[in-house]
Design an enzyme around this catalytic site. Structure first.
Site, PDB file in Angstrom:
ATOM      1  N   LYS A   1       0.860  -1.182   0.000  1.00 15.52           N
ATOM      2  CA  LYS A   1       0.000   0.000   0.000  1.00 15.52           C
ATOM      3  C   LYS A   1       0.895   1.230   0.000  1.00 15.52           C
ATOM      4  O   LYS A   1       1.985   1.234   0.604  1.00 15.52           O
ATOM      5  CB  LYS A   1      -0.919  -0.024   1.229  1.00 15.52           C
ATOM      6  CG  LYS A   1      -1.974  -1.131   1.163  1.00 15.52           C
ATOM      7  CD  LYS A   1      -2.984  -0.889   0.054  1.00 15.52           C
ATOM      8  CE  LYS A   1      -4.104  -1.920   0.092  1.00 15.52           C
ATOM      9  NZ  LYS A   1      -5.049  -1.768  -1.028  1.00 15.52           N
TER      10      LYS A   1
ATOM     11  N   LYS B   1     -12.478  -7.328  -9.280  1.00 10.69           N
ATOM     12  CA  LYS B   1     -13.099  -7.723  -8.011  1.00 10.69           C
ATOM     13  C   LYS B   1     -14.567  -7.985  -8.312  1.00 10.69           C
ATOM     14  O   LYS B   1     -15.254  -7.085  -8.809  1.00 10.69           O
ATOM     15  CB  LYS B   1     -12.987  -6.606  -6.977  1.00 10.69           C
ATOM     16  CG  LYS B   1     -11.572  -6.358  -6.506  1.00 10.69           C
ATOM     17  CD  LYS B   1     -11.501  -5.214  -5.520  1.00 10.69           C
ATOM     18  CE  LYS B   1     -10.066  -5.009  -5.053  1.00 10.69           C
ATOM     19  NZ  LYS B   1      -9.894  -3.764  -4.288  1.00 10.69           N
TER      20      LYS B   1
HETATM   21 MG   LIG Z   1      -6.485  -1.888  -5.102  1.00 16.21          MG
END
Ligand SMILES: [Mg+2]
Length: 367
Positions: free
Chosen positions: A163, A262
């Protein structure tokens, strides 16, 4: 296969430790599960859009209301010729992808169970074995992260995702790359930047990243196309790809060279398949992203990750990575280091355990 009853459950699953991203720090994961029942069996789906509308415009509380008051009444008592038929029935509802997605996932699970076949086979997967990557949020300091990456490398993970947000950026990548010159690494910016940050983003070209995930705003395509022209590192779009239409446009204007799929974000498996097949035709490789789903959502992701154009390790995690307990008696576990095996049982192969589900339930309704 008529939908005889529908159950909708909103849960909050406590994390072992907070998950830190550019969107903030999550202590629990809020998720909505949907059960569709026929007269013979049942199928489960899950949409995990978190407790606050930070990743997308949905959150679990609004998802529960839309599911209960708008989507469920449209589907109850109906029969569907396929996933496309179900999506057509929901086409009047704008947005609300995670809400629609949980029903679509449940329908595919139900359909596969009725056919007595594993979901991954029904979807046309090439092998039940899928590759997963390691994923690290923002940590207290670089040395903690370096220890974590060393651990992931030792466990055999073939890529590491980090991240990336202001304050946890170039210095972090510099430190990591110095320590791990050969590890396959990519960063996920979760929409934290704009074209004002062009110089910093161009600097990332020096660190041989596999890709930069969603550097710019969550619904943008145009600025990503402008950015991709100036970067050697491929851009991977996540948040921006909410439909086949968005994927088509992104590829047409050169906004990305990878697509993270996703199932929740795109409104279900039906749409995920369409995006996957279009990307394959356009030679844009994909991988499956994760929303820290329970074993229900994760099992759907594993089935999708068996598809032929999934060309990079996916964000699929064993239960123990984030949770003390899952919603199923059998947790999600690696079948081999960095791998999972899609279930050979009908459907996704798992169902929630009633007692565990009850433990994490915030509200539920049965129609
Ligand atoms: Mg992502």
């Amino acid at each position: 296969m008529k939908i005889e009853s529908i159950k909708i459950v909103r849960v909050a699953m406590p994390l072992i430790y907070p998950f830190r991203t550019a969107y903030g720090n999550d202590e629990v994961i809020d998720s909505v599960l949907v059960r569709l029942s026929s007269d013979r069996t049942q199928g489960w789906g899950e949409g995990t859009c978190f407790g606050v509308p930070a990743y997308s415009s949905e959150c679990a509380a609004t998802q529960f209301i839309v599911s209960r008051d708008i989507i469920a009444p449209l589907l109850l008592g109906q029969e569907f010729a396929g996933g496309k038929d179900l999506q057509d029935r929901l086409s009047g509802i704008k947005g609300n992808y995670f809400a629609k997605g949980a029903f679509d996932l449940a329908w595919w699970d139900l359909y596969s169970r009725e056919k007595n076949q594993p979901l991954w086979e029904i979807l046309g997967g090439r092998s039940p074995i899928v590759e997963a990557g390691a994923d690290f949020g923002i940590m207290e300091n670089h040395s903690r992260l370096i220890d974590a990456i060393a651990g992931a490398n030792a466990q055999g993970y073939k890529r590491v995702k980090l991240k990336y947000r202001p304050g946890w950026d170039l210095e972090m990548i510099k430190a990591v790359r110095a320590e791990f010159p050969d590890t396959i690494i990519h960063v996920d910016c979760n929409s934290a930047y704009s074209l004002d940050d062009l110089e910093m983003l161009k600097e990332l070209d020096n660190y041989r990243l596999a890709m930069i995930e969603q550097p710019l705003s969550n619904d943008d395509l145009i600025d990503h196309a402008a950015l991709q022209k100036q970067l050697k590192t491929p851009i991977c779009l996540d948040e921006s790809i909410t439909s086949l239409d968005k994927a088509r446009k992104a590829i047409d204007i050169g906004a990305c060279r990878w697509v993270n799929i996703k199932p929740g974000r795109v409104g279900g498996i039906t749409n995920a398949l369409e995006i996957h097949h279009h990307c394959e035709k356009m030679q844009i490789p994909c991988w499956i992203g994760g929303m820290l789903e329970s074993a229900i959502g994760a099992s759907h992701c594993i089935a999708l990750a068996t598809l032929s154009n999934i060309k990079y390790p996916s964000d699929i995690f064993p239960t123990s990575r984030f949770y003390k307990q899952d919603l199923t008696i059998e947790p999600i576990e690696h079948s081999a280091p960095s791998q999972f095996r899609a279930s050979d049982n009908p459907g996704i192969g798992v169902m929630p355990d009633e007692e565990l589900l009850h433990k994490f339930t915030l509200e539920q309704v049965e129609l």
